[in-house]
Design an enzyme around this catalytic site. Structure first.
Site, PDB file in Angstrom:
ATOM      1  N   ILE A  15       0.701  -1.162   0.083  1.00 40.85           N
ATOM      2  CA  ILE A  15      -0.035   0.236  -0.066  1.00 40.85           C
ATOM      3  C   ILE A  15       0.950   1.274   0.004  1.00 40.85           C
ATOM      4  O   ILE A  15       0.288   2.300  -0.458  1.00 40.85           O
ATOM      5  CB  ILE A  15      -0.981   0.201   1.155  1.00 40.85           C
ATOM      6  CG1 ILE A  15      -2.195   0.882   0.816  1.00 40.85           C
ATOM      7  CG2 ILE A  15      -0.299   0.200   2.338  1.00 40.85           C
ATOM      8  CD1 ILE A  15      -3.170   0.590   1.795  1.00 40.85           C
ATOM      9  N   GLY A  36       3.784  -4.792  10.999  1.00 39.56           N
ATOM     10  CA  GLY A  36       2.880  -4.727   9.796  1.00 39.56           C
ATOM     11  C   GLY A  36       2.819  -3.664   9.089  1.00 39.56           C
ATOM     12  O   GLY A  36       3.871  -2.976   8.684  1.00 39.56           O
ATOM     13  N   ASP A  38       1.502  -0.739   9.574  1.00 39.31           N
ATOM     14  CA  ASP A  38       1.828   0.411  10.432  1.00 39.31           C
ATOM     15  C   ASP A  38       3.271   0.593  10.282  1.00 39.31           C
ATOM     16  O   ASP A  38       3.767   1.901   9.842  1.00 39.31           O
ATOM     17  CB  ASP A  38       1.365   0.360  11.686  1.00 39.31           C
ATOM     18  CG  ASP A  38       1.302   1.516  12.601  1.00 39.31           C
ATOM     19  OD1 ASP A  38       1.256   2.587  12.044  1.00 39.31           O
ATOM     20  OD2 ASP A  38       0.967   1.491  13.586  1.00 39.31           O
ATOM     21  N   SER A 125      -7.011  -5.374  10.440  1.00 45.82           N
ATOM     22  CA  SER A 125      -7.179  -6.194  11.700  1.00 45.82           C
ATOM     23  C   SER A 125      -6.863  -7.532  11.566  1.00 45.82           C
ATOM     24  O   SER A 125      -6.857  -8.480  12.234  1.00 45.82           O
ATOM     25  CB  SER A 125      -8.537  -6.228  12.286  1.00 45.82           C
ATOM     26  OG  SER A 125      -8.948  -5.192  13.283  1.00 45.82           O
ATOM     27  N   THR A 126      -6.631  -8.003  10.204  1.00 45.65           N
ATOM     28  CA  THR A 126      -6.348  -9.366   9.638  1.00 45.65           C
ATOM     29  C   THR A 126      -4.968  -9.830   9.842  1.00 45.65           C
ATOM     30  O   THR A 126      -4.601 -10.830   9.391  1.00 45.65           O
ATOM     31  CB  THR A 126      -6.845  -9.372   8.145  1.00 45.65           C
ATOM     32  OG1 THR A 126      -5.918  -8.966   7.313  1.00 45.65           O
ATOM     33  CG2 THR A 126      -8.187  -8.892   7.877  1.00 45.65           C
ATOM     34  N   GLY A 127      -3.982  -8.919  10.487  1.00 47.49           N
ATOM     35  CA  GLY A 127      -2.791  -9.514  10.726  1.00 47.49           C
ATOM     36  C   GLY A 127      -2.504  -9.551  12.429  1.00 47.49           C
ATOM     37  O   GLY A 127      -2.960 -10.466  12.931  1.00 47.49           O
ATOM     38  N   VAL A 128      -1.764  -8.807  12.803  1.00 55.17           N
ATOM     39  CA  VAL A 128      -1.351  -8.963  14.180  1.00 55.17           C
ATOM     40  C   VAL A 128      -2.885  -9.032  15.066  1.00 55.17           C
ATOM     41  O   VAL A 128      -2.822  -9.815  16.185  1.00 55.17           O
ATOM     42  CB  VAL A 128      -0.561  -7.802  15.073  1.00 55.17           C
ATOM     43  CG1 VAL A 128      -0.402  -7.856  16.375  1.00 55.17           C
ATOM     44  CG2 VAL A 128       0.669  -7.821  14.133  1.00 55.17           C
TER      45      VAL A 128
HETATM   46  N1  AR6 Z   1       0.825  -3.080   2.382  1.00 58.74           N
HETATM   47  C1  AR6 Z   1      -0.667  -3.580   2.419  1.00 58.74           C
HETATM   48  N2  AR6 Z   1      -0.846  -4.358   3.287  1.00 58.74           N
HETATM   49  C2  AR6 Z   1      -0.001  -4.910   4.335  1.00 58.74           C
HETATM   50  C3  AR6 Z   1       1.415  -4.215   4.278  1.00 58.74           C
HETATM   51  C4  AR6 Z   1       1.856  -3.401   3.230  1.00 58.74           C
HETATM   52  N3  AR6 Z   1       2.963  -2.616   3.122  1.00 58.74           N
HETATM   53  N4  AR6 Z   1       2.107  -4.966   5.446  1.00 58.74           N
HETATM   54  C5  AR6 Z   1       1.311  -5.755   5.771  1.00 58.74           C
HETATM   55  N5  AR6 Z   1       0.091  -5.684   5.344  1.00 58.74           N
HETATM   56  P1  AR6 Z   1      -1.406  -5.595  10.396  1.00 58.74           P
HETATM   57  P2  AR6 Z   1      -3.534  -5.280  12.162  1.00 58.74           P
HETATM   58  C6  AR6 Z   1      -1.433  -6.323   5.613  1.00 58.74           C
HETATM   59  O1  AR6 Z   1      -0.865  -6.649  11.318  1.00 58.74           O
HETATM   60  O2  AR6 Z   1      -4.007  -6.773  12.129  1.00 58.74           O
HETATM   61  C7  AR6 Z   1       0.500  -3.208  13.877  1.00 58.74           C
HETATM   62  O3  AR6 Z   1       1.578  -3.369  14.849  1.00 58.74           O
HETATM   63  C8  AR6 Z   1      -0.992  -7.793   6.442  1.00 58.74           C
HETATM   64  O4  AR6 Z   1      -0.888  -8.933   5.682  1.00 58.74           O
HETATM   65  O5  AR6 Z   1      -0.292  -4.721   9.937  1.00 58.74           O
HETATM   66  O6  AR6 Z   1      -4.873  -4.082  12.235  1.00 58.74           O
HETATM   67  C9  AR6 Z   1      -0.173  -1.749  14.458  1.00 58.74           C
HETATM   68  O7  AR6 Z   1       0.725  -0.917  15.163  1.00 58.74           O
HETATM   69  C10 AR6 Z   1      -2.448  -7.836   7.072  1.00 58.74           C
HETATM   70  O8  AR6 Z   1      -3.431  -8.442   5.973  1.00 58.74           O
HETATM   71  O9  AR6 Z   1      -2.508  -4.793  11.057  1.00 58.74           O
HETATM   72  C11 AR6 Z   1      -0.985  -2.607  15.353  1.00 58.74           C
HETATM   73  O10 AR6 Z   1      -0.549  -2.647  16.569  1.00 58.74           O
HETATM   74  C12 AR6 Z   1      -2.989  -6.303   7.278  1.00 58.74           C
HETATM   75  O11 AR6 Z   1      -2.064  -5.682   6.556  1.00 58.74           O
HETATM   76  C13 AR6 Z   1      -1.441  -3.528  14.904  1.00 58.74           C
HETATM   77  O12 AR6 Z   1      -0.438  -4.165  14.086  1.00 58.74           O
HETATM   78  C14 AR6 Z   1      -3.129  -5.811   8.565  1.00 58.74           C
HETATM   79  O13 AR6 Z   1      -2.101  -6.470   9.279  1.00 58.74           O
HETATM   80  C15 AR6 Z   1      -2.810  -3.775  14.234  1.00 58.74           C
HETATM   81  O14 AR6 Z   1      -2.950  -5.122  13.823  1.00 58.74           O
END
Ligand code: AR6
Length: 179
Positions: A15, A36, A38, A125-128
């Protein structure tokens, strides 16, 4: 009647590379960065983003789950960066779906208020945070489609999937493949 689905695009990728009016960050309540998407956004966008986040924290003490705030996109190719805080998955009985839906609505509303016409979302929300990807895709598509049928200011919404699983679920929800 506006055809919502024709305004929604689905892509696989990073993104931070997208040149759209606004990109959305899946942040946490501290707004001070994390892993992630962020982490990737803060790394690519540079320190200007964190500096603005700190000002917001000083003013309002962070961002609650389901809410959203807007900052500069720093060095990213987009104009604005919208930070929203998704729910941590807790089994589904803690209003997770409503909170996730609010993330999309509040981000879209901020985009409209700042004059953005195109916006890109990661799979919040689908990651961590562990939200099941199939259920998250249903919430994302339903919420965004509804918003677009009621609001004609946004011309394009892009769902950006980093992983194949999210991509396949969204593809199905958007009716791009036959189930
Ligand atoms: N571009 C697009 N999508 C991505 C990228 C990228 N560069 N990198 C990861 N994703 P997450 P959450 C996807 O864990 O579950 C952070 O530490 C990834 O594959 O980033 O909302 C924050 O600070 C997944 O499908 O976010 C919070 O503490 C999606 O982004 C916490 O994680 C979301 O995964 C938020 O957790």
């Amino acid at each position: 009647m506006i055809n919502a689905t024709s305004k929604i695009e689905l892509i696989k990728g990073d993104i931070t590379k997208l040149s759209v009016d606004a990109i959305v960050n899946a942040a946490n309540s501290s707004l001070l960065g994390g892993g992630g998407v962020d982490g990737a956004i803060h790394r690519a966008g540079g320190p200007e983003i964190l500096a603005e986040c700190k000002k917001i924290v000083a003013r309002q003490g962070g961002c609650k789950t389901g809410e959203a705030v807007i900052t500069t996109a720093g060095k990213l190719p987009s104009k604005f960066l919208i930070h929203t805080v998704g729910p941590v998955w807790n089994g589904g009985g803690k209003d997770e779906a409503e909170k996730l839906s609010n993330c999309y609505i509040n981000s879209l509303q901020l985009a409209v208020m700042s004059g953005a016409k195109s916006i890109a979302f990661p799979n919040i929300s689908t990651g961590v945070y562990g939200y099941p990807k199939f259920e998250a895709a249903q919430v994302a598509v339903k919420t965004v489609s509804r918003f677009l049928t009621k609001n004609d200011k946004i011309e394009k919404v892009i769902f950006v999937c980093f992983d194949e699983e999210n991509f396949l679920f969204l593809e199905r929800e958007l009716g791009l493949v036959k189930s």
